[in-house]
Design a protein around this motif. Structure first.
Motif, PDB file in Angstrom:
ATOM      1  N   ALA A 104       0.837  -1.205   0.000  1.00  0.00           N
ATOM      2  CA  ALA A 104       0.000   0.000   0.000  1.00  0.00           C
ATOM      3  C   ALA A 104       0.870   1.251   0.000  1.00  0.00           C
ATOM      4  O   ALA A 104       1.987   1.264   0.546  1.00  0.00           O
ATOM      5  N   LEU A 105       0.333   2.265  -0.662  1.00  0.00           N
ATOM      6  CA  LEU A 105       0.966   3.586  -0.684  1.00  0.00           C
ATOM      7  C   LEU A 105       0.019   4.564  -0.001  1.00  0.00           C
ATOM      8  O   LEU A 105      -1.147   4.661  -0.368  1.00  0.00           O
ATOM      9  N   MET A 106       0.510   5.249   1.026  1.00  0.00           N
ATOM     10  CA  MET A 106      -0.280   6.256   1.730  1.00  0.00           C
ATOM     11  C   MET A 106       0.204   7.638   1.291  1.00  0.00           C
ATOM     12  O   MET A 106       1.368   7.984   1.529  1.00  0.00           O
ATOM     13  N   VAL A 107      -0.663   8.361   0.646  1.00  0.00           N
ATOM     14  CA  VAL A 107      -0.317   9.699   0.157  1.00  0.00           C
ATOM     15  C   VAL A 107      -0.879  10.719   1.132  1.00  0.00           C
ATOM     16  O   VAL A 107      -2.097  10.767   1.374  1.00  0.00           O
ATOM     17  N   MET A 108       0.029  11.509   1.710  1.00  0.00           N
ATOM     18  CA  MET A 108      -0.336  12.548   2.685  1.00  0.00           C
ATOM     19  C   MET A 108      -1.382  12.016   3.679  1.00  0.00           C
ATOM     20  O   MET A 108      -2.506  12.510   3.767  1.00  0.00           O
TER      21      MET A 108
ATOM     22  N   TYR B 270       5.006  -1.118   2.587  1.00  0.00           N
ATOM     23  CA  TYR B 270       4.197   0.086   2.778  1.00  0.00           C
ATOM     24  C   TYR B 270       5.080   1.304   2.553  1.00  0.00           C
ATOM     25  O   TYR B 270       6.225   1.361   3.031  1.00  0.00           O
ATOM     26  N   VAL B 271       4.550   2.237   1.791  1.00  0.00           N
ATOM     27  CA  VAL B 271       5.260   3.495   1.500  1.00  0.00           C
ATOM     28  C   VAL B 271       4.307   4.624   1.854  1.00  0.00           C
ATOM     29  O   VAL B 271       3.095   4.559   1.586  1.00  0.00           O
TER      30      VAL B 271
ATOM     31  N   MET C  65       7.974   4.114  -7.019  1.00  0.00           N
ATOM     32  CA  MET C  65       7.123   3.694  -5.894  1.00  0.00           C
ATOM     33  C   MET C  65       6.152   2.604  -6.326  1.00  0.00           C
ATOM     34  O   MET C  65       5.971   1.586  -5.640  1.00  0.00           O
ATOM     35  N   LEU C  66       5.529   2.830  -7.497  1.00  0.00           N
ATOM     36  CA  LEU C  66       4.562   1.836  -7.974  1.00  0.00           C
ATOM     37  C   LEU C  66       5.260   0.518  -8.303  1.00  0.00           C
ATOM     38  O   LEU C  66       4.744  -0.572  -8.012  1.00  0.00           O
ATOM     39  N   SER C  67       6.460   0.597  -8.897  1.00  0.00           N
ATOM     40  CA  SER C  67       7.203  -0.619  -9.214  1.00  0.00           C
ATOM     41  C   SER C  67       7.571  -1.372  -7.935  1.00  0.00           C
ATOM     42  O   SER C  67       7.458  -2.602  -7.840  1.00  0.00           O
TER      43      SER C  67
END
Lengths: 603, 299
Positions: A365-369, A443-444, A468-470
């Motif tokens: 998962a990527l958490m943006v702000m 997790y990013v 990041m997506l890769s």
């Protein structure tokens, strides 16, 4: 022989007490008979004792014996036995599979010599066997006989994993310290550096073996979402002469490409395979063959060739528009209110924009702000009006090829120190990009929003976003495979792992998998039965260097005090208790039979 | 059956009827019977001659003797009368021990069997119980085999108990006996030997034909059930003896009992008395019929 608690012998004073109690308690059985006429003669012979005391019979003697045994048991007697504990450290690393001039492998040679050496040891020697790979560990409980140890060593096999020489050195130093073992036998292909302690005997089979090896096998996508892959192999020549090495690459069993390169003696070269056709499993084979076939083969697996499924969870659905421009991306957009954890399980990665899930997602998962203070990730954020990038980690798959000097971030938020996520990119006020792994998932978190700037207008941001997506989609350089012997976290959803030997192991997600000692393809099977291949290969040129074995250092004990004497206290308490139980049972039987006989005649 | 002990099966009774009591002497009876009497009578058994007197039945004149001597002699014949049988049964406390041996019950059965033999032969029987609890059985001389039922009922009601001093007890009984006859004394005889000999000697001196029947328990004889340290209590005197019984002691005890029995037998043999020993672990029928001669019985 000795007593652990000799003071318990004071309880022997109970014997007179028992005697008194017996005399007080044990009145003779009173029996009415027709006439005592014929018994009077017996009384004159032996019946009556002085002062009218009853005669002590066998039961009393048995009771005294039981009491004596109980007191002895309380004192915990033991016998001292001299013992000779021997530690055997057997190198079972991958290099031991190398074939020697005799036609046997190093491991077979070492094992035969070890068996011969143990034959000369006393039959009751206490032998503890240690293996070195993948980590130094004790093979089994100490063996009480040399024959048992020889049998166990005969069943041992060399693994495909390299050993850790430093750890082996530390183990040998500890074993040779003389505190636990009188003697250490080290059987390996590694010579011992410097002087060998007096209590260490070595069996070293380190004859140079010319060897050609594949050092690594990496795959990368040509571009994010692209089907084609780029392969890169590292080849090494550990022989005294230059050699042309040929690599044949197959994908899912079909020939894909060939390459060859002249490699100098003790030289290492890289071979590139651009535009590899998609396949689940890639296999590289090196020619010519040699006496260590393990490193002549290498495996790698690509990520899924299918489109990357991205779940975008955000209150601002328009921010996902820029992702639709990426080739090979299948996008689903969902509002935070409608999100459920099951949705994340169906996606390759989930992007949470301005929100965080209520539980740890069971996928990357990527958490943006993200908002601060959530109970799951517990981000501590501070708004930033002006952001200056101060540092970034390199090399790192997230920062690879990103020109941070050209990256402009207008506004965002800084992260304070996070308990388990590492700051990859930092700004003047704290972390800007955090990354971490939990339960096998990546997790990013970013303190800025990259999506409005995605495109050729802001190339560094685009590269960073693709990185990041890769990374999150598992398509980075780190995804090509694992080294043998290297433990790895079992990914979410995986319930069973099928080993290269076709045997299967039940696993739990989030736990360490340590059975990866074989080179080949591991099949990760989820609940639905779907299989994901994962490659594990030796990938250790130091292990493949059979021409020059790295020596192992054993620190000698501080004081050479000569052979230590080892003794073992064999406790006798259990035998005493067993004897007590037998006597008690005998007493019960005798008493019962007497009573029954008396009742039969005089009810 | 009819209140008789279980040993009295029809077959056993039939075999008892074939027996009769034989005495070593002739005793005066109380009526006609099958036993020779010292009296002159009308039996076929010749006894003596005497001179003819006026009024004698001339059918008994021996004419042959008259022809040789020219004098008249009358032939005399013996009288045949019934036998008076006295049965003395020891019912003291010692007869009740060991409980499992059923000594007293066996003694009662022997007494009744002897009484039945006597009654079935047309003789008269008197049974006296020495010591014991409950109704004292002190029958007078009874006649007729049907009286066995009454005797059995009264004997079965007796419970052994009390202490027996054999000599005074037999002396008292002897005083009450008016006519001599056959005497059976049934007891375990577990008492001092001189008491036994004196007691039996009393009846011998009174010209009685005595048979001593000793009844001992099978377990009593072997000392079975007495093991280790025991305090033995005499059932009659209450005397206490502590002994340590083992296999050797038990053997010595057995030998002592057997020696006592042999000494009684020896005494009886010397005095011309009958003696027999019955141990309760033997079959009753077998004992009674095999020991008939020792009991003073004949077919």
């Amino acid at each position: 022989m000795g007593l652990l608690y000799p003071s318990a012998l004071v309880f022997f004073a109970l014997v007179p007490a028992l005697l008194i109690a017996y005399l007080v308690r044990e009145r003779p059985l009173r029996v009415t008979v027709s006439s005592v006429l014929a018994f009077r003669a017996l009384r004159g012979l032996k019946g009556e004792r002085p002062w009218g005391l009853p005669q002590l019979d066998w039961l009393f003697i048995v009771e005294v014996m039981i009491l004596s045994l109980a007191v002895l048991a309380m004192a915990q007697p033991y016998v001292v036995r001299r013992r000779k504990p021997i530690a055997v450290v057997l190198d079972n690393s991958a290099a031991m599979q190398a074939r020697t001039a005799s036609g046997q492998t190093r491991f077979e040679v070492v094992r035969a010599r070890l068996a011969a050496m143990l034959s000369s040891e006393p039959a009751d020697a206490e032998i503890t066997v240690y293996l070195t790979a993948p980590q130094p560990h004790q093979m089994a409980e100490p063996f009480d006989a040399a024959a048992q140890a020889r049998s166990a060593i005969g069943r041992a096999a060399a693994t495909d994993a390299p050993d850790q020489r430093d750890a082996v050195g530390r183990l040998l130093t500890e074993l040779a310290s003389g505190r636990r073992f009188s003697e250490v036998i080290f059987a390996s292909s590694h010579p011992v550096n410097g002087s060998v302690p007096r209590n260490v005997r070595t069996i070293i089979v380190a004859d140079p073996v010319p060897n050609f090896a594949i050092g690594s096998f990496r795959l990368r996508r040509e571009g994010f979402g692209a089907a084609a892959l780029r392969g890169r192999l590292k080849l090494a020549n550990f022989s005294p002469h230059a050699q042309t090495l040929k690599v044949v690459l197959t994908g899912d069993g079909k020939p894909l490409a060939k390459a060859e390169s002249l490699v100098e003696s003790r030289g290492v070269v890289s071979v590139e395979f651009p535009q590899l056709a998609p396949a689940a499993v890639y296999r590289a084979e090196l020619q010519p063959t040699d006496d260590f076939p393990l490193d002549n083969v290498a495996y790698a697996t690509a990520g899924a060739i299918k489109a990357v499924e991205v779940l975008f969870v955000s209150p601002v659905r328009a921010d996902a528009d820029s992702l639709t421009t990426l080739a090979g991306v299948k996008l689903r957009v969902q509002s935070p209110e409608n999100f459920s954890p099951a949705d994340a399980e169906k996606a390759d990665l989930t992007i949470f924009e301005y929100t965080v899930p209520k539980e740890l997602p069971s996928g990357n998962a990527l958490m943006v702000m993200p908002p601060g203070g959530d109970p799951v990730f517990n981000f501590a954020v501070r708004p930033a009006e002006s952001i200056q990038i101060a540092s970034w980690q390199r090399p790192d798959p997230l920062t690879d090829e990103v020109n941070f000097r050209l990256l402009e971030l207008r506004r965002g938020e800084f992260f304070d120190l996070h308990p388990w996520m590492e700051s990859i990119v930092s700004g003047n006020g704290g972390g800007l990009l955090l990354a971490g792994v939990r339960q096998g998932h990546r997790y990013v978190a970013t303190g800025f929003n990259p999506f409005p700037y995605l495109g050729k207008q802001n190339l560094p941001m685009s590269v960073l976003t693709l990185n990041m997506l890769s990374y999150l989609a598992g398509l980075g350089a780190d995804s090509v495979g694992y080294r043998t012997g290297e433990p790895w976290l079992v990914p979410a959803g995986v319930e069973k792992i099928i080993l290269p030997s076709s045997s299967s192991v039940a696993v739990k997600p989030g736990t360490l998998f340590t059975a990866g000692t074989q080179q080949g393809i591991y099949q990760l099977v989820d609940a639905a039965g779907e299989r994901r291949p994962r490659a594990a290969m030796l990938g250790d040129l130091a292990e493949s260097d059979l021409d020059l074995s790295v020596p192992i250092t054993i620190q000698a004990p501080a004081e050479e005090t000569g052979p230590a004497t080892f003794t073992a206290n064999i406790p006798l308490t259990a035998y005493l208790i067993a004897a007590m139980l037998i006597l008690a049972a005998a007493e019960g039987v005798i008493a019962y039979r007497r009573k029954r006989r008396a009742l039969e005649v005089h009810p | 059956m009819l209140g008789l002990p279980a040993e009295f099966t029809p077959d056993f009774l039939a075999r008892l009827e074939q027996l009769r009591i034989k005495t070593r002497r002739e005793y005066v009876g109380m009526g006609k019977g099958a036993h020779l009497s010292p009296k002159r009578g009308s039996s076929l058994e010749f006894s003596d001659f005497r001179h003819y007197s006026m009024g004698d039945d001339f059918r008994y004149i021996d004419w042959g003797l008259y022809g040789r001597t020219d004098k008249l002699y009358i032939k005399l014949f013996q009288e045949e009368e019934d036998l008076l049988t006295y049965i003395f049964l020891d019912a003291s406390a010692s007869m009740a021990y060991p409980v499992g041996d059923r000594k007293f019950e066996s003694a009662v059965a022997i007494a009744l069997a002897l009484a039945y033999v006597s009654l079935a032969s047309g003789d008269r029987v008197m049974i006296r119980v020495l010591a014991g609890e409950g109704d004292r059985v002190a029958t007078s001389l009874v006649y007729g085999r049907y009286r066995i039922v009454e005797l059995a009922r009264r004997l079965v009601a007796v419970k052994p108990g009390g202490q027996l001093d054999l000599v005074p007890a037999l002396a008292r009984e002897l005083v009450s006996i008016k006519r001599a006859g056959k005497v059976f004394i049934i007891s375990d005889y577990l008492m001092m030997l001189n008491s036994v000999t004196t007691g039996l000697g009393l009846f011998g001196a009174a010209a009685m034909d005595v048979t001593a029947v000793q009844v001992l328990g099978g377990r009593e004889l072997s000392g079975q059930g007495i093991e280790g340290n025991v305090e033995l209590v005499d059932a009659e005197s209450g005397e206490r003896v502590r002994v340590a019984m083992g296999s050797r002691s038990r053997q010595q005890y057995h030998e002592t009992l057997m020696r006592l029995s042999r000494e009684i037998r020896s005494f009886c043999f010397k005095r011309g008395l009958h003696y027999t020993l019955y141990t309760t672990d033997r079959g009753f029928h077998d004992f009674f019929l095999r020991a008939a001669a020792e009991l003073g019985l004949v077919h």
